[in-house]
Design an enzyme around this catalytic site. Structure first.
Site, short mmCIF file in Angstrom:
data_model
loop_
_atom_site.label_atom_id
_atom_site.label_comp_id
_atom_site.label_asym_id
_atom_site.label_seq_id
_atom_site.Cartn_x
_atom_site.Cartn_y
_atom_site.Cartn_z
N ALA A 117 0.86 -1.17 0.00
CA ALA A 117 0.00 0.00 0.00
C ALA A 117 0.90 1.23 0.00
O ALA A 117 2.03 1.18 0.48
CB ALA A 117 -0.88 -0.01 1.23
N GLY A 145 0.35 -5.11 0.77
CA GLY A 145 -0.81 -5.18 -0.13
C GLY A 145 -0.46 -5.79 -1.48
O GLY A 145 -1.32 -6.38 -2.14
N GLU A 155 -0.72 -9.42 -0.96
CA GLU A 155 -2.15 -9.76 -0.80
C GLU A 155 -2.88 -9.72 -2.14
O GLU A 155 -3.74 -10.56 -2.42
CB GLU A 155 -2.80 -8.80 0.18
CG GLU A 155 -2.30 -9.03 1.59
CD GLU A 155 -2.80 -7.97 2.57
OE1 GLU A 155 -2.51 -6.79 2.33
OE2 GLU A 155 -3.47 -8.33 3.54
N GLU A 181 3.76 -5.62 7.35
CA GLU A 181 2.96 -4.63 8.07
C GLU A 181 3.35 -4.50 9.53
O GLU A 181 3.31 -3.42 10.11
CB GLU A 181 1.47 -4.97 7.96
CG GLU A 181 0.87 -4.80 6.58
CD GLU A 181 1.03 -6.01 5.67
OE1 GLU A 181 1.79 -6.95 6.01
OE2 GLU A 181 0.39 -6.02 4.61
N1 CO8 Z 1 4.52 3.27 -0.68
C1 CO8 Z 1 4.92 4.43 -1.25
N2 CO8 Z 1 6.09 4.55 -1.92
C2 CO8 Z 1 6.87 3.47 -2.02
C3 CO8 Z 1 6.52 2.23 -1.45
C4 CO8 Z 1 5.27 2.14 -0.77
N3 CO8 Z 1 4.83 1.00 -0.22
N4 CO8 Z 1 7.49 1.34 -1.70
C5 CO8 Z 1 8.44 2.01 -2.39
N5 CO8 Z 1 8.08 3.28 -2.58
C6 CO8 Z 1 8.82 4.35 -3.29
C7 CO8 Z 1 9.96 4.85 -2.44
O1 CO8 Z 1 9.51 5.84 -1.52
C8 CO8 Z 1 10.88 5.42 -3.50
O2 CO8 Z 1 10.40 6.69 -3.89
P1 CO8 Z 1 11.42 7.98 -3.99
O3 CO8 Z 1 12.37 7.58 -5.08
O4 CO8 Z 1 10.51 9.09 -4.34
O5 CO8 Z 1 12.06 8.08 -2.66
C9 CO8 Z 1 10.69 4.49 -4.69
O6 CO8 Z 1 9.45 3.80 -4.44
C10 CO8 Z 1 11.79 3.47 -4.81
O7 CO8 Z 1 11.92 2.78 -3.57
P2 CO8 Z 1 13.33 2.47 -2.89
O8 CO8 Z 1 14.31 3.55 -3.20
O9 CO8 Z 1 13.07 2.17 -1.44
O10 CO8 Z 1 13.74 1.14 -3.67
P3 CO8 Z 1 14.69 -0.04 -3.16
O11 CO8 Z 1 14.92 -0.90 -4.35
O12 CO8 Z 1 15.87 0.51 -2.43
O13 CO8 Z 1 13.81 -0.85 -2.06
C11 CO8 Z 1 11.81 -1.94 -1.19
C12 CO8 Z 1 12.66 -1.57 -2.43
C13 CO8 Z 1 12.59 -2.91 -0.29
C14 CO8 Z 1 10.53 -2.59 -1.70
C15 CO8 Z 1 11.48 -0.67 -0.37
O14 CO8 Z 1 10.99 0.33 -1.26
C16 CO8 Z 1 10.44 -0.87 0.70
O15 CO8 Z 1 10.73 -1.43 1.75
N6 CO8 Z 1 9.17 -0.40 0.46
C17 CO8 Z 1 8.10 -0.48 1.43
C18 CO8 Z 1 7.54 -1.87 1.49
C19 CO8 Z 1 6.45 -1.97 2.52
O16 CO8 Z 1 6.65 -1.84 3.71
N7 CO8 Z 1 5.24 -2.24 2.05
C20 CO8 Z 1 4.12 -2.53 2.92
C21 CO8 Z 1 3.25 -1.35 3.09
S1 CO8 Z 1 1.96 -1.69 4.28
C22 CO8 Z 1 0.73 -2.42 3.39
O17 CO8 Z 1 0.87 -2.75 2.24
C23 CO8 Z 1 -0.58 -2.59 4.11
C24 CO8 Z 1 -1.55 -3.46 3.32
C25 CO8 Z 1 -2.91 -2.85 3.27
C26 CO8 Z 1 -3.86 -3.63 2.36
C27 CO8 Z 1 -3.58 -3.47 0.88
C28 CO8 Z 1 -4.74 -4.00 0.05
C29 CO8 Z 1 -4.36 -4.61 -1.31
#
Ligand code: CO8
Length: 261
Positions: free
Chosen positions: A69, A113, A116, A136
């Site tokens: 998400a 998400g 999921e 999460e």
């Molecule tokens: N939300 C918003 N932006 C994101 C997300 C995200 N989940 N993931 C990555 N991005 C963005 C980063 O902010 C970054 O943007 P910017 O260049 O502007 O800073 C860009 O994508 C690239 O990301 P990274 O530089 O971090 O890329 P890496 O290759 O270094 O890392 C990762 C990749 C490991 C995936 C890392 O981006 C990460 O950990 N992301 C977050 C993952 C996460 O915690 N996701 C879970 C979110 S909670 C959730 O999903 C709740 C579920 C709710 C239900 C959903 C229903 C379908």
């Protein structure tokens, strides 16, 4: 199908009968926003209603299926906000009503998400580079779109607890070994091509039988064995009213169909 009116997804028909939806927010690793889900639900519904489409493939990029998400969209929401708007309810409300098969082709990141969403598909294909997680817990929340239920049904309670309470990732190879994925391919390209091929095969089968088969397999997730088997038999009986059953059984008498793949 056309991508022109979408900002977060691409839609295409790579071979007859197959609808392909590609999540396309590359700068945010396909993070799932309300806008993206509105488009995804719309495209899925259109393919479901389109008589030329028999099966749908859902994919992302080589780097990310979807990194969860959109954290930026979620960060300021309060408890009253999320309950008042019933946050993310609409995200998982359309997919269970799609009657055509959906194959998720997962490459790269599939977290939260994103994991999921992949689990909501009927069939999950991945490549060995895929990385799945329910992270999460690290954000002080829990899976919110069925992860705790669908993943547990597949991998069992102990492994689901191990994954969901630590947020650790698992690979595409593990996903296949545990039955999360039906197949794990060596490359992203092979994964998407494999999904499109499978979708093409399904699109070539009797539509009414494919719809019934998807429905009865899904019932096994909700019904007990006795009710499920009864439901299956009634649905099986119903298919004897279709023309496809008449043609299909006649062909089976004359054609060595078991050898033709
Ligand atoms: N939300 C918003 N932006 C994101 C997300 C995200 N989940 N993931 C990555 N991005 C963005 C980063 O902010 C970054 O943007 P910017 O260049 O502007 O800073 C860009 O994508 C690239 O990301 P990274 O530089 O971090 O890329 P890496 O290759 O270094 O890392 C990762 C990749 C490991 C995936 C890392 O981006 C990460 O950990 N992301 C977050 C993952 C996460 O915690 N996701 C879970 C979110 S909670 C959730 O999903 C709740 C579920 C709710 C239900 C959903 C229903 C379908």
């Amino acid at each position: 199908a056309t991508s022109a009116r979408y900002e977060n997804i691409l839609v295409d028909s790579p071979k007859p009968g197959v609808g392909l939806i590609t999540l396309n927010r590359p700068r945010a690793l396909n993070a799932l926003s309300s806008a993206l889900f509105a488009e995804l639900n719309n495209a899925l519904t259109e393919f479901d209603h389109d008589s030329t489409t028999g099966a749908i493939v859902l994919t992302g990029s080589e780097k990310a299926f979807a990194a969860g998400a959109d954290i930026k969209e979620m960060k300021d929401l309060t408890f009253s906000d999320v309950t008042n708007i019933n946050f993310i309810a609409s995200w998982s409300s359309t997919i269970p009503h799609i009657r055509k098969p959906i194959i998720a082709a997962v490459n790269g990141h599939a977290h939260g998400g994103g994991c999921e969403l992949a689990l909501m598909a009927d069939i999950l294909y991945c490549s060995s580079s895929a990385s799945f997680s329910q992270p999460e817990i690290k954000l002080g929340i829990i899976p919110g779109a069925g992860g705790s239920q669908r993943l547990t049904n597949i991998v069992g309670k102990s492994r689901a607890m191990d994954l969901i309470l630590t947020g650790r990732s698992f690979s595409g190879v593990e996903a296949e070994r545990w039955g999360v994925a039906a197949r794990c391919f060596e490359s992203a390209e092979e994964c998407v091509n494999g999904a499109v091929d499978t979708a093409g095969k399904m699109a070539g089968m009797s539509r009414v039988a494919v719809r019934a088969a998807k429905e009865v397999v899904n019932k096994s997730q909700d019904l007990g064995l006795r009710e499920g088997v009864e439901y299956e038999r009634k649905t099986f009986h119903g298919l004897f009213g279709s023309k496809d059953q008449k043609i299909g059984t006649l062909l089976a008498l004359t054609w060595p169909y078991t050898q033709a793949d």
